[in-house]
Design an enzyme around this catalytic site. Sequence first.
Site, PDB file in Angstrom:
ATOM      1  N   ARG A  46      12.772  22.564  -4.965  1.00 30.05           N
ATOM      2  CA  ARG A  46      11.593  22.431  -4.038  1.00 30.05           C
ATOM      3  C   ARG A  46      10.175  22.422  -4.571  1.00 30.05           C
ATOM      4  NH1 ARG A  46      10.802  23.722   0.553  1.00 30.05           N
ATOM      5  NH2 ARG A  46      13.426  24.055   1.525  1.00 30.05           N
ATOM      6  N   TYR A  98      -3.351  -0.956   0.335  1.00 27.49           N
ATOM      7  CA  TYR A  98      -1.800  -1.409   0.599  1.00 27.49           C
ATOM      8  C   TYR A  98      -1.560  -1.037   1.431  1.00 27.49           C
ATOM      9  CZ  TYR A  98       2.550  -0.301  -0.222  1.00 27.49           C
ATOM     10  OH  TYR A  98       4.081  -0.465  -0.650  1.00 27.49           O
ATOM     11  N   ASP A 170      -6.898   5.511  -5.302  1.00 31.94           N
ATOM     12  CA  ASP A 170      -5.054   5.525  -5.169  1.00 31.94           C
ATOM     13  C   ASP A 170      -5.217   3.926  -6.762  1.00 31.94           C
ATOM     14  OD1 ASP A 170      -2.997   3.514  -5.297  1.00 31.94           O
ATOM     15  OD2 ASP A 170      -2.510   3.365  -3.129  1.00 31.94           O
ATOM     16  N   LYS A 195       5.188   2.036  -9.822  1.00 36.80           N
ATOM     17  CA  LYS A 195       4.693   0.273 -10.174  1.00 36.80           C
ATOM     18  C   LYS A 195       4.497   0.962 -11.898  1.00 36.80           C
ATOM     19  CE  LYS A 195       4.305  -0.318  -6.370  1.00 36.80           C
ATOM     20  NZ  LYS A 195       3.174  -0.198  -4.861  1.00 36.80           N
TER      21      LYS A 195
HETATM   22  C1  LIG Z   1       3.295   0.298  -4.272  1.00 44.37           C
HETATM   23  C2  LIG Z   1       2.331   0.900  -3.246  1.00 44.37           C
HETATM   24  C3  LIG Z   1       2.216   2.699  -2.887  1.00 44.37           C
HETATM   25  C4  LIG Z   1       3.197   3.263  -2.398  1.00 44.37           C
HETATM   26  O1  LIG Z   1       3.939   3.355  -3.495  1.00 44.37           O
HETATM   27  P1  LIG Z   1       5.722   3.336  -3.560  1.00 44.37           P
HETATM   28  O2  LIG Z   1       6.257   3.766  -4.291  1.00 44.37           O
HETATM   29  O3  LIG Z   1       6.507   2.453  -2.257  1.00 44.37           O
HETATM   30  O4  LIG Z   1       6.156   4.650  -2.358  1.00 44.37           O
HETATM   31  C5  LIG Z   1       0.510   3.079  -2.790  1.00 44.37           C
HETATM   32  N1  LIG Z   1      -0.447   2.338  -3.687  1.00 44.37           N
HETATM   33  C6  LIG Z   1      -0.037   1.180  -4.025  1.00 44.37           C
HETATM   34  C7  LIG Z   1      -1.954   0.285  -4.405  1.00 44.37           C
HETATM   35  C8  LIG Z   1       0.393  -0.030  -3.826  1.00 44.37           C
HETATM   36  O5  LIG Z   1       1.034  -1.163  -4.976  1.00 44.37           O
END
Ligand SMILES: *Cc1c(COP(=O)(O)O)cnc(C)c1O
Length: 379
Positions: A46, A98, A170, A195
């Site tokens: 961890r 998001y 983000d 993503k």
């Molecule tokens: C998908 C997404 C998240 C969250 O990510 P996960 O991997 O699904 O937990 C946060 N911010 C944006 C802009 C996203 O597209």
Amino acid sequence: MDLTTKFIHAGVDRDPVTGASSVPIYLASTYAQTDPDNIGHFDYARSGNPTREAVESTLAEIEGGAAALTFSSGMAAVSSTLLLFQPGDHLLVGMDIYGGTYRVLTTLFARWGLHATFVDTTDPAALEAAVTDKTKAILVESPSNPLLRITDLRAVAALAQKRGILAIADGTFTTPYLQRPLEFGFDLVIHSATKFLNGHSDILSGVVVAATQELGDKLKFIQNAFGAVPGVQDCWLLLRGIKTLGVRLEAEQRTAAWLAEELCRIPEITRVHYPALPGHPGRDIHLSQASGGGAVLSFELRDVELTRSFLRRVRLPLLAVSLGGVESVMTYPVTMSHASMPPEERARRGIGDTLVRLSVGLESGGDLLDDIRQALQAK
Ligand SMILES: *Cc1c(COP(=O)(O)O)cnc(C)c1O
């Protein structure tokens, strides 16, 4: 070094022990020590793992930060970052952030006493007016989701610096290939590595990159203490995905830009949102802070009935949540990515029931356009 070279060679690009071209997947939960008084660099999985450390050093370098920490998902990265704050603190957050970030802020963190005000961050004056004595950070996404609205990142960083608070981006939609907020004075960049960074729709992962070692150390403490760490195989897949980030995003973006223009010519499509499209209100700012429009666009159809039949007929893109994979993904925000937002909040943000989001993959643009055209033919 050019970013495309860094994607291959930044951080640990070979196994330091054997020279193997790929960093091993160290499947171990603990590490044998040789001296009880002198614990080695690795002690428990961890707290640290060599495969995880390899991908974290790559991520820190490509984003231009002092440190990067990975997490079990993008939301784990967001939530762990929010643990930097305390009950009573206040955050300014982009209005069309998001959906999951909106949800965790308005439920779990609100209950814990961390307050958020959602502001139109495309308006720097509105943002400045919303800062209070309790405000500790500004959290933005540019382009935003799903309407691809643009926030002036330099203005946000300047305001944060003036008020002595953190600027957090983000960067999921752009990745460091297109935009590096730390270069504009941001303190932290969060990604859902699920993503574009991984890019193959086969893992969940998140990352936070810190501009300073001090912030990196605080996040490292949270990563270990809170414990939302990624699995080792996922770290390895992420490392592999990053190697092709440049070529993937370049090709996906080229197709997205072409499709955005083509969709404008289709009568059933009443509006196209894409930040590099001439006429997009944030285009100049976006192109001054990013090297391209990216691979996500959204569009509005003539009416709800057509939208539903279109989404049922579309064949090539997956009708699904998520984005940033080699396969195109079509999302219906109202029932999918933004279902966790109350209808009146969606309406306030302009997320209507004829809006469709498209993450463009590596298929041929011509095939995608043909598929969109056939799906628009009413049964
Ligand atoms: C998908 C997404 C998240 C969250 O990510 P996960 O991997 O699904 O937990 C946060 N911010 C944006 C802009 C996203 O597209």
